[in-house]
Design a protein around this motif. Structure first.
Motif, mmCIF file in Angstrom:
data_model
loop_
_atom_site.group_PDB
_atom_site.id
_atom_site.type_symbol
_atom_site.label_atom_id
_atom_site.label_comp_id
_atom_site.label_asym_id
_atom_site.label_seq_id
_atom_site.Cartn_x
_atom_site.Cartn_y
_atom_site.Cartn_z
ATOM 1 N N GLU A 78 -10.478 -9.685 -43.310
ATOM 2 C CA GLU A 78 -10.507 -10.981 -43.995
ATOM 3 C C GLU A 78 -9.198 -11.147 -44.763
ATOM 4 O OE1 GLU A 78 -14.116 -11.484 -46.300
ATOM 5 O OE2 GLU A 78 -15.210 -10.267 -44.848
ATOM 6 N N VAL A 79 -8.140 -11.439 -44.010
ATOM 7 C CA VAL A 79 -6.803 -11.536 -44.596
ATOM 8 C C VAL A 79 -6.179 -12.867 -44.198
ATOM 9 C CG1 VAL A 79 -4.490 -10.519 -44.664
ATOM 10 C CG2 VAL A 79 -6.496 -9.033 -44.516
ATOM 11 N N THR A 80 -5.636 -13.561 -45.180
ATOM 12 C CA THR A 80 -4.870 -14.767 -44.900
ATOM 13 C C THR A 80 -3.386 -14.442 -45.020
ATOM 14 O OG1 THR A 80 -4.962 -15.490 -47.196
ATOM 15 C CG2 THR A 80 -6.669 -16.330 -45.720
ATOM 16 N N VAL A 81 -2.600 -15.060 -44.160
ATOM 17 C CA VAL A 81 -1.148 -14.873 -44.184
ATOM 18 C C VAL A 81 -0.513 -16.201 -44.537
ATOM 19 C CG1 VAL A 81 0.895 -14.269 -42.828
ATOM 20 C CG2 VAL A 81 -1.247 -13.027 -42.460
ATOM 21 N N ASN A 82 0.307 -16.189 -45.571
ATOM 22 C CA ASN A 82 1.034 -17.384 -45.999
ATOM 23 C C ASN A 82 2.519 -17.112 -45.863
ATOM 24 O OD1 ASN A 82 -1.352 -18.805 -46.970
ATOM 25 N ND2 ASN A 82 -1.383 -17.252 -48.574
ATOM 26 N N VAL A 117 -1.543 -11.827 -47.507
ATOM 27 C CA VAL A 117 -0.177 -11.360 -47.342
ATOM 28 C C VAL A 117 0.705 -12.596 -47.469
ATOM 29 C CG1 VAL A 117 1.530 -10.319 -45.801
ATOM 30 C CG2 VAL A 117 -0.816 -9.437 -45.842
ATOM 31 N N GLU A 118 1.675 -12.520 -48.356
ATOM 32 C CA GLU A 118 2.601 -13.624 -48.557
ATOM 33 C C GLU A 118 3.992 -13.156 -48.126
ATOM 34 O OE1 GLU A 118 4.277 -16.051 -52.341
ATOM 35 O OE2 GLU A 118 2.093 -15.811 -52.212
ATOM 36 N N ILE A 119 4.590 -13.926 -47.218
ATOM 37 C CA ILE A 119 5.923 -13.609 -46.707
ATOM 38 C C ILE A 119 6.848 -14.755 -47.089
ATOM 39 C CG2 ILE A 119 7.306 -13.089 -44.665
ATOM 40 C CD1 ILE A 119 4.658 -12.212 -43.289
ATOM 41 N N ASN A 120 7.854 -14.451 -47.907
ATOM 42 C CA ASN A 120 8.794 -15.475 -48.370
ATOM 43 C C ASN A 120 10.211 -15.100 -47.956
ATOM 44 O OD1 ASN A 120 6.873 -17.038 -49.946
ATOM 45 N ND2 ASN A 120 6.812 -15.273 -51.290
ATOM 46 N N LEU A 121 10.949 -16.090 -47.462
ATOM 47 C CA LEU A 121 12.368 -15.925 -47.182
ATOM 48 C C LEU A 121 13.093 -17.039 -47.915
ATOM 49 C CD1 LEU A 121 14.683 -14.501 -45.637
ATOM 50 C CD2 LEU A 121 14.294 -16.150 -43.772
#
Length: 186
Positions: A78-82, A117-121
């Motif tokens: 149960e993981v959301t990726v943003n 999980v948050e991935i920012n560039l």
């Protein structure tokens, strides 16, 4: 052996066999990736200061592809990726960049069981944060000492490659997860 077998198959498989040709293309791509990976890893073992070959890279696109390819690690979780990714074109060593970013995202996906999980560039800075919600399936993050349940090879590889490239790399534990910050420049 894989490369030459792939080339042979390309000559003998019927051009109308879409599934067969797609499989051959995947084998060919994987064998080229393995060759690049091997060369990059061997360059780490050398004590020379030779540089890795540079390519123009769309970092946003690379992150999107890596994230998509690693989604299988979130199957049944149960993981959301943003993702918040700015366009970013840089001249970088392609394989080394893929190894570093791939290991960072893989660690976040592997070690999040119920959360996000948050991935920012932003410009040349990649930040990946994984946050764990309370879950009976999730390990207690306070008891974990590092990002890797295995042998810590992924983190050591990131450290070595980032050092060789002169990039800044930091990871730190949060109360409910981890934060990784990577600067894609020296």
């Amino acid at each position: 052996v894989i490369r030459s077998s792939s080339e042979l198959l390309q000559r003998v498989v019927d051009p109308d066999n879409i599934k067969g040709n797609n499989a051959i293309a995947r084998i060919d791509h994987a064998s080229k990736t393995m060759a690049d990976l091997t060369e990059t890893l061997l360059s780490l073992g050398r004590d020379t200061h030779e540089t890795l070959p540079l390519n123009a890279i769309n970092v946003k696109t690379m992150i999107e592809q890596i994230s998509e390819n690693l989604m299988y690690l979130l199957s049944g979780k149960e993981v959301t990726v943003n993702c918040h990714l700015e366009n970013c074109e840089l001249t970088l060593p392609k394989t080394a960049t893929e190894i570093i970013i791939g290991n960072i995202i893989r660690n976040a996906y592997q070690h999040t069981y119920c959360g996000s999980v948050e991935i920012n560039l932003n410009s040349q800075i990649l930040t990946v944060i994984n946050k764990e919600k309370s879950s009976p399936r999730a390990p207690n993050y306070i008891e974990k000492e590092n990002l890797d349940d295995g042998y810590g090879i992924g983190i050591k590889l990131i450290d070595k490659l980032a050092t060789k490239l002169g990039w800044s790399y930091q990871h730190r534990a949060l109360n409910n997860g981890y934060q990784v910050v990577l600067s894609l420049s020296d």
